[in-house]
Design a protein around this motif. Structure first.
Motif: not given
Length: 217
Positions: A25-44
């Motif tokens: 679930a966390l990987v899926a959530a982080a992937t969605a944030r990555l696609e929307a905002e790039g690596p800088l948008g991914v946080t724990l």
């Protein structure tokens, strides 16, 4: 409270943590944030919020952001591997066309998932620091090496170390993929020749260069 948190995580099953799927679930959530905002948008913290779990929950699986990004990149390489296999499947018995389709699949994947591909190929996370990521990346690359060996066995390309030839092909395909992701291909070129046709042409040119030559008389 829990209902509101879960509702903010599209595609994630409510109560994923209690069913033992917190990591996925966390990987899926982080992937969605990555696609929307790039690596800088991914946080724990952001991944936890989108997955509908507490801010402390991600630390059960990921000690830091780098570990979470590595898991996202690993997932990307596994998806890329599946795309490569699917592309080759209709060309069983024709190793050259299969190899060309596999190369095009890499470019297509990059164009469809630019932020994910940037993470997979960029400096943010490295396979040497995250062995599962390294293993997934090598597995995707080895699909091309295996296809090279198939072409050699069929007498379609010249003899040589398949790993070296696959690396040369990977450089070509990856270079085109990065140009596409970074929007460095001139618009008039793409208007005249779609990206997939560019990938097909570039791959065909290289494979013709690797074609098995007849013996000199």
């Amino acid at each position: 409270m829990r209902r509101r948190a879960a509702a903010g995580a599209p595609g994630l099953r409510r109560g994923a943590y209690h069913h033992g799927n917190l990591r996925a679930a966390l990987v899926a959530a982080a992937t969605a944030r990555l696609e929307a905002e790039g690596p800088l948008g991914v946080t724990l913290r952001g991944a936890a919020r989108q997955a509908g779990v507490s801010q402390a929950a991600p630390y059960r699986h990921f000690p830091d952001k780098s570990a979470l990004l590595a898991a996202v990149a690993e997932k990307g390489f596994r998806a890329l591997g599946r795309a490569i296999v699917r592309a080759a499947r209709p060309h069983r018995g024709d190793p050259i066309n299969a190899l060309q389709a596999m190369a095009v699949a890499v470019v297509r994947f990059a164009a469809a998932h630019p932020s994910h591909y940037r993470l997979m190929s960029g400096p943010a996370v490295r396979g040497r620091d995250h062995p599962p990521l390294g293993k997934a990346a090598v597995a995707a690359w080895q699909l091309l090496a295996g296809a090279i060996r198939d072409c050699q066995r069929a007498g379609r390309i010249r003899a040589g170390d398949p790993a070296e030839l696959a690396f040369a092909l990977w450089c070509l395909v990856h270079g085109l993929a990065v140009l596409a992701v970074d929007e460095q291909i001139p618009a008039d070129v793409l208007h005249a020749v779609p990206l997939e046709r560019l990938a097909e042409y570039a791959t065909r040119c290289m494979l013709e260069g690797l074609a098995r030559r007849g013996r000199r008389r």
